[in-house]
Design a protein around this motif. Structure first.
Motif, PDB file in Angstrom:
ATOM      1  N   TYR A  66       0.807  -1.385  -0.311  1.00  0.00           N
ATOM      2  CA  TYR A  66      -0.163   0.148  -0.151  1.00  0.00           C
ATOM      3  C   TYR A  66       1.026   1.172   0.015  1.00  0.00           C
ATOM      4  O   TYR A  66       0.810   2.088  -0.992  1.00  0.00           O
ATOM      5  N   ARG A  67       1.613   0.960   0.919  1.00  0.00           N
ATOM      6  CA  ARG A  67       3.142   2.065   0.769  1.00  0.00           C
ATOM      7  C   ARG A  67       3.326   2.552  -0.778  1.00  0.00           C
ATOM      8  O   ARG A  67       4.035   3.752  -1.502  1.00  0.00           O
ATOM      9  N   ALA A  68       4.031   1.402  -1.114  1.00  0.00           N
ATOM     10  CA  ALA A  68       5.018   1.799  -2.806  1.00  0.00           C
ATOM     11  C   ALA A  68       3.033   2.326  -3.493  1.00  0.00           C
ATOM     12  O   ALA A  68       3.551   3.040  -4.387  1.00  0.00           O
ATOM     13  N   GLU A  69       2.105   2.057  -3.251  1.00  0.00           N
ATOM     14  CA  GLU A  69       1.315   2.011  -4.357  1.00  0.00           C
ATOM     15  C   GLU A  69       0.902   3.880  -3.608  1.00  0.00           C
ATOM     16  O   GLU A  69       0.762   4.359  -5.180  1.00  0.00           O
ATOM     17  N   LEU A  70       0.891   3.886  -2.713  1.00  0.00           N
ATOM     18  CA  LEU A  70       0.784   5.540  -2.452  1.00  0.00           C
ATOM     19  C   LEU A  70       1.795   6.347  -2.560  1.00  0.00           C
ATOM     20  O   LEU A  70       1.465   7.119  -2.661  1.00  0.00           O
TER      21      LEU A  70
END
Length: 85
Positions: free
Chosen positions: A15-19
């Protein structure tokens, strides 16, 4: 839009990479303009006053792009975290 699944560390990292990808182009362009504008303002003494104005314009546009990227990322995160009932 559904909320992210944050049950384990791998999903949190995903999710952090997506964000991080949200607003990436605006952030990189803004950073490049800020660096280029700072160099232009610094070098304006040797090359004339026109470069001085161009440098400050690049700084202003660069910071505006970076703030836009922050806004986009925050809005995306809020939409993902919101649970529509």
């Amino acid at each position: 839009m559904t909320g992210p699944d944050l049950t384990d560390d791998a999903k949190v990292r995903a999710y952090r990479a997506e964000l991080r990808m949200v607003g990436r182009n605006q952030r990189l362009a803004g950073f490049a303009l800020v660096v280029g504008g700072a160099i232009a303002v610094w070098a304006a003494g040797a090359f004339g006053p026109i470069l001085h104005g161009v440098g400050y314009a690049a700084l202003a546009l660069g910071w505006a792009l970076m703030l836009t990227a922050i806004f986009l990322r925050t809005r995306y995160h809020r939409q993902r975290m919101r649970e529509d009932v």
